[in-house]
Design an enzyme around this catalytic site. Structure first.
Site, PDB file in Angstrom:
ATOM      1  N   HIS A   2       0.875  -1.175   0.000  1.00  0.00           N
ATOM      2  CA  HIS A   2       0.000   0.000   0.000  1.00  0.00           C
ATOM      3  C   HIS A   2       0.918   1.233   0.000  1.00  0.00           C
ATOM      4  CE1 HIS A   2      -2.722   3.002   1.800  1.00  0.00           C
ATOM      5  NE2 HIS A   2      -3.726   2.211   1.479  1.00  0.00           N
ATOM      6  N   GLN A   5      -4.032  -4.562   7.389  1.00  0.00           N
ATOM      7  CA  GLN A   5      -5.008  -5.605   7.054  1.00  0.00           C
ATOM      8  C   GLN A   5      -4.854  -6.805   7.982  1.00  0.00           C
ATOM      9  OE1 GLN A   5      -7.461  -5.121   4.994  1.00  0.00           O
ATOM     10  NE2 GLN A   5      -6.718  -3.230   4.078  1.00  0.00           N
ATOM     11  N   ASP A  45       3.591  -3.722   7.981  1.00  0.00           N
ATOM     12  CA  ASP A  45       2.351  -2.977   7.817  1.00  0.00           C
ATOM     13  C   ASP A  45       1.210  -3.934   8.145  1.00  0.00           C
ATOM     14  OD1 ASP A  45       0.018  -1.883   6.928  1.00  0.00           O
ATOM     15  OD2 ASP A  45       0.728  -1.396   4.913  1.00  0.00           O
ATOM     16  N   CYS A  69      -4.798   2.267  -3.718  1.00  0.00           N
ATOM     17  CA  CYS A  69      -3.586   2.891  -3.149  1.00  0.00           C
ATOM     18  C   CYS A  69      -2.382   1.979  -3.358  1.00  0.00           C
ATOM     19  CB  CYS A  69      -3.744   3.199  -1.663  1.00  0.00           C
ATOM     20  SG  CYS A  69      -5.027   4.387  -1.319  1.00  0.00           S
ATOM     21  N   LYS A 115     -10.226  -0.193  10.653  1.00  0.00           N
ATOM     22  CA  LYS A 115     -10.366  -1.418   9.857  1.00  0.00           C
ATOM     23  C   LYS A 115     -10.688  -2.617  10.737  1.00  0.00           C
ATOM     24  CE  LYS A 115      -7.036   0.101   6.371  1.00  0.00           C
ATOM     25  NZ  LYS A 115      -7.817   0.454   5.194  1.00  0.00           N
TER      26      LYS A 115
HETATM   27  N1  PLP Z   1      -1.634  -0.455   4.695  1.00  0.00           N
HETATM   28  C1  PLP Z   1      -2.570  -1.206   4.134  1.00  0.00           C
HETATM   29  C2  PLP Z   1      -2.217  -2.596   3.692  1.00  0.00           C
HETATM   30  C3  PLP Z   1      -3.856  -0.707   3.944  1.00  0.00           C
HETATM   31  O1  PLP Z   1      -4.788  -1.468   3.374  1.00  0.00           O
HETATM   32  C4  PLP Z   1      -4.127   0.617   4.361  1.00  0.00           C
HETATM   33  C5  PLP Z   1      -5.462   1.204   4.124  1.00  0.00           C
HETATM   34  O2  PLP Z   1      -6.202   0.773   3.263  1.00  0.00           O
HETATM   35  C6  PLP Z   1      -3.124   1.359   4.989  1.00  0.00           C
HETATM   36  C7  PLP Z   1      -1.879   0.791   5.136  1.00  0.00           C
HETATM   37  C8  PLP Z   1      -3.353   2.737   5.461  1.00  0.00           C
HETATM   38  O3  PLP Z   1      -4.317   2.764   6.463  1.00  0.00           O
HETATM   39  P1  PLP Z   1      -4.930   4.162   6.945  1.00  0.00           P
HETATM   40  O4  PLP Z   1      -5.537   4.783   5.718  1.00  0.00           O
HETATM   41  O5  PLP Z   1      -5.943   3.780   7.959  1.00  0.00           O
HETATM   42  O6  PLP Z   1      -3.813   4.956   7.501  1.00  0.00           O
END
Ligand code: PLP
Length: 415
Positions: free
Chosen positions: A129, A209, A206, A373, A232
């Site tokens: 992401h 998910q 990260d 993203c 999430k």
């Molecule tokens: N990392 C992953 C794998 C994600 O799916 C997301 C959001 O969709 C993020 C990071 C970023 O999360 P946030 O927008 O809540 O900061």
């Protein structure tokens, strides 16, 4: 629809905990298949936030009066809940942030800019992401370090050997996802951490998910940093978590400077508290932290193993049903045999995913469409976006059936 016997908990009962699921969308029952973007919120989380807002409302760590002390207690209790949920052993390792994105930026700026040098390499993957790739591009730009990319298989997965192929004694950091938000693919984190440590690198996972959908034990995985967002995992927006090993956090510089993170301030300098306070300058999202604590209590009462099992079963069913639709091509759902969470991405003929999303919406089915993203990953896959259905504890087989029925409308519309 799945039954209690099949999956270990009653989805029907779970669904009653989520007030929004009794709403209709465009006159039809809501079929919410976008939990990877943000999850729905159970009544217990709404109640916890409302309780703070209506009965407490005071700031934390500042007042000596009853209400402020109660607020502090609730905020600190939420941190303890997260600590237990993640198997964190030490105090001072759970930092509240506003999101996974902010947590990732704290690591890259406060750790990366201080400890990564021009001769170093940072290992990332193309399936990240943007929140776990752009911060490291910026570190590379500022320090002169080199970004190395884990080679991906055609379906977008990678294994330990792929990571080892880009590790060297110059690797300073390995920043990888715990679960892809595009395909649900879960890399073998524990093995990757061990290999990266053997190469002398720090590992950033990260968990945006992963943490919401599967049990995670940071001590067992031995990760150095882990990031995730409350929204999430049935919690509120505007609250996230940075887990970091205590020594690493304390060696880093603060990210934001101001109140509540200092030991002493003189006219020309200040000294700072240790983590987590050092990274929580200013008034935090108190109701958000309390709501996240309630969300974790809620998920724990059901069990992350049971939730994961339920999602895996829905995923298998969704893949089966979607494979029967001739125009559908599943993305990244190859036979890699690797673990996967409840996410399925697909294309439908040459119809743009946004058109598909709009038609599904008219049938009450909410999915995510577009690039997720993850521009580098879309480029790697050679697609101009996908339609993504993502599942959580409240989804049922009939949601999947509804998705497949709604795809008939897409076919009819474009016939
Ligand atoms: N990392 C992953 C794998 C994600 O799916 C997301 C959001 O969709 C993020 C990071 C970023 O999360 P946030 O927008 O809540 O900061």
């Amino acid at each position: 629809m799945s039954t209690k016997q099949e999956i270990g908990f009653s989805v029907e009962a779970i669904r009653r905990d989520f007030p929004i699921l009794s709403e209709t969308m465009r006159g039809k029952p809501l079929v919410y298949l976008d939990s990877a973007a943000t999850s729905l919120k159970p009544q217990a989380v709404i109640d916890a936030e409302v309780e703070y807002l209506t009965k407490i409302s005071a700031n934390i760590h500042r007042g000596v009066y009853e209400l402020s002390e109660r607020a502090t207690l609730m905020y600190d209790r939420a941190r303890e809940t997260i600590k237990a949920f993640l198997g964190v052993r030490e105090d001072g390792e759970v930092v509240f942030t506003k999101s996974a994105t902010e947590a990732s930026n704290i690591i890259s700026r406060s750790w990366g800019l201080k400890f990564v040098g021009a001769d170093d390499e940072i290992v990332v993957s193309e399936l990240e992401h943007h929140a776990n790739i752009i911060p490291w591009q910026e570190v590379a730009k500022s320090t002169g370090a080199t970004l190395r990319f884990v080679p991906l298989s055609a379906d977008g997965s990678f294994d330990l050997e792929a990571v080892e192929s880009v590790l060297s004694n110059r690797t300073r950091a390995v920043a990888i996802t715990g679960m892809s938000n595009v395909t649900g693919f879960c890399p073998p984190i524990k093995e990757i951490v061990a290999a990266a440590h053997a190469a002398g690198a720090v590992v950033i996972v990260d968990g945006a998910q992963l943490v919401s959908h599967a049990p995670v034990d940071v001590a067992a995985l031995d990760v150095d940093f882990l990031t995730f967002s409350g929204h999430k995992m049935c919690g509120p927006t505007g609250i996230g978590v940075l887990y970091g090993k205590r020594d690493l956090l304390n060696a880093m510089d603060p990210f934001l400077y101001g109140g509540d993170m200092i030991v002493r301030v003189k006219k020309d300098r200040a000294t700072y508290k240790e983590a987590p306070d050092k990274f929580e300058s200013g008034t935090p999202n108190i109701s958000g932290a309390i709501g996240l604590g309630a969300a974790i209590d809620y998920l724990s009462s059901i069990g992350m193993d049971a939730i994961h099992e339920h999602e895996e079963s829905l995923l298998r069913y969704a893949r089966e049903r979607l494979l029967d639709v001739s125009e559908v091509e599943l993305i990244g759902a190859g036979d890699s045999g690797m673990a996967a969470g409840g996410i399925v991405s697909f294309t439908f003929g040459d119809i743009h995913s946004h058109d598909i999303g709009a038609i599904l919406d008219s049938e009450g089915v909410a999915v995510r469409t577009g690039m997720h993203c993850a521009h580098p990953f879309m480029r790697f896959l050679g697609v101009n976006g996908t339609t993504r259905a993502s599942f959580y504890l409240y989804n049922t087989r009939s949601d999947v059936d509804q998705l497949v029925r709604a795809l008939d409308r897409v076919r009819e519309t474009f016939a």
